[in-house]
Enzyme design. Structure first.
Site, short mmCIF file in Angstrom:
data_model
loop_
_atom_site.label_atom_id
_atom_site.label_comp_id
_atom_site.label_asym_id
_atom_site.label_seq_id
_atom_site.Cartn_x
_atom_site.Cartn_y
_atom_site.Cartn_z
N ASP A 75 -2.19 -54.67 -38.86
CA ASP A 75 -2.26 -53.33 -38.28
C ASP A 75 -2.34 -53.46 -36.76
OD1 ASP A 75 -2.94 -50.30 -38.96
OD2 ASP A 75 -4.24 -50.93 -37.30
N ILE A 76 -1.55 -52.65 -36.07
CA ILE A 76 -1.58 -52.67 -34.60
C ILE A 76 -2.89 -52.04 -34.13
CG2 ILE A 76 -0.42 -51.91 -32.49
CD1 ILE A 76 2.17 -51.74 -34.12
N GLU A 123 1.66 -47.82 -38.55
CA GLU A 123 1.58 -49.05 -37.74
C GLU A 123 1.12 -50.24 -38.56
OE1 GLU A 123 -2.35 -46.81 -36.99
OE2 GLU A 123 -0.27 -46.36 -37.46
#
Length: 419
Positions: free
Chosen positions: A299-300, A342
């Protein structure tokens, strides 16, 4: 068979021309055969008639005459025992007659009682043509003693040139008709066999073409129903003709649809649908071979803040450039997919060395400088990794990776959390 189907149409196209050709062949050949046999019969009878006349001529010197109801030549009876005409029938099976005037004197033709038809007369038509005009005469319906013949008549002349009689040789119409029937039957049988063979080949070839088209239709139908992983017959693709082109086009269409529905339009990575298929294949391979694999969810970090700061187009730019890093780093190692927003999911085909490869990818992400409108954007990611176990399902494996991701997000981010 549905009359609107292509199979029905192709069968009609294969059958009708051949049947028409067969009918035309028979319609043309039967009169030709009949004419040829009649012409051959006429020529044979002509030769035999002249041979019989020549034989009569050389038997004795002098003119023909009738003495005491006996046909003579040079005063000598001319084969009064019928041997001269009997020899013709014995050799050729053809009836022969020698006339004095219009009256049969020597003949092989018999009456209904089995006696020779001596003393009977020729028809008026024959008399006018042969005795009257002194010409050869052929008839395909000569009436002889109540029976019809193919007959040939030749005038018999004395030294003065006066026609005094005639020679006849004839073959019964029944016999000639039987010959014609047997020849025509043979031709008909041969024509039917040729048509049947041609029909069989045509229908077989048409059937193969329809079968190939049906396979393409079935393939496209499966694709239309969402079975995007279905396979088309390889033989269709390899065909060098138009059907092969259709098969190749259908395959290209499948690939295009797969690219549309199987990949994420923004990043070009697998979408969730294709990712689920890849997870199933990895699990099946593990169950068959026992070779462990690694599932990672990344996950960003602070992506919402990034969008709020730079705008959603900048966020899209970040997603695209990170996806290029994912594809490069996952090449020949496994699959990268956009799991949602994301979040990304990675499947490493082999557990061994996977964490080391993941660390290398993480370093590239940290060092990447994403330029958007002359602004440098740097991002980090948090990863949760889970190795497959014997009692795992796809859901349990993803759940463990997801739990570790959230643990990493809650405890500092920018890290890899594994077992």
């Amino acid at each position: 068979m549905n009359r609107k189907s292509i199979r029905f149409s192709m069968n009609i196209l294969a059958v009708l021309p051949l049947i028409c050709l067969g009918v035309i062949m028979l319609a043309v050949s039967i009169p030709v055969i009949h004419g040829a046999i009649v012409a051959e019969t006429e020529e044979g009878l002509k030769n035999l008639s002249h041979a019989l006349l020549e034989k009569c001529s050389v038997m004795e010197e002098g003119d023909y005459s009738l003495e005491d109801e006996i046909l003579c030549k040079g005063g000598v009876p001319l084969g009064q025992d019928n041997r001269i005409v009997d020899s013709v029938k014995e050799v050729s099976g053809i009836d022969a007659t020698i006339f004095w005037g219009d009256t049969r004197m020597l003949t092989t033709i018999q009456t209904e009682t089995g006696e020779r038809a001596v003393g009977t007369r020729a028809s008026e038509e024959v008399v006018n043509a042969v005795l009257g005009e002194g010409e050869d005469y052929f008839s395909d319906h000569a009436l002889v003693n109540d029976a019809y013949y193919y007959g040939y008549y030749t005038p018999m002349k004395n030294s003065s040139g006066i026609v005094v009689g005639m020679v006849f040789v004839g073959k019964s119409r029944e016999r000639v008709s039987n010959t014609i029937f047997h020849v025509v039957s043979s031709v008909m049988i041969a024509a039917v066999l040729v048509v049947v063979i041609a029909l069989t080949i045509s229908l077989w070839y048409a059937g193969k073409m329809v079968s190939s088209l049906s396979k393409i239709r079935e393939f496209l139908g499966n694709v239309a129903q969402g079975q995007l992983d279905c396979e088309i017959d390889e033989n269709l693709i390899q065909r060098p003709d138009e059907i092969g082109e259709m098969g190749r086009s259908a395959k290209k269409l499948q690939v295009s649809i797969l690219n549309l529905v199987g990949t994420d339009p923004l990043t070009g990575l697998y979408n969730r649908r294709n990712c689920n298929e890849a997870l199933k294949q990895a699990m099946q391979k593990y169950q068959e071979s026992g070779k462990k694999y690694l599932v990672v969810i990344g996950d960003i970090d602070d992506f919402k803040h990034l969008n709020d700061t730079y705008g959603h187009p900048a966020g899209d730019q970040v997603l695209r450039e990170l996806s290029e890093i994912f594809q490069t780093c996952m090449q020949e190692k496994g699959v990268a997919a956009r799991w949602g927003g994301e979040e990304f999911l990675f499947i490493y085909n082999e557990e061994e060395g996977a964490l080391h490869a993941l660390e290398g990818m993480m370093e590239k992400i940290r060092s990447a400088q994403i330029i958007y409108k002359e602004q440098k954007i740097q991002v980090t990611m948090t990863f949760g990794a889970a190795s497959c176990r014997d009692d795992d399902t796809i859901e349990s494996l993803i759940k463990r990776a997801d739990e570790r991701l959230y643990f990493g997000k809650a405890n500092g981010k920018n890290q890899i959390v594994c077992e």
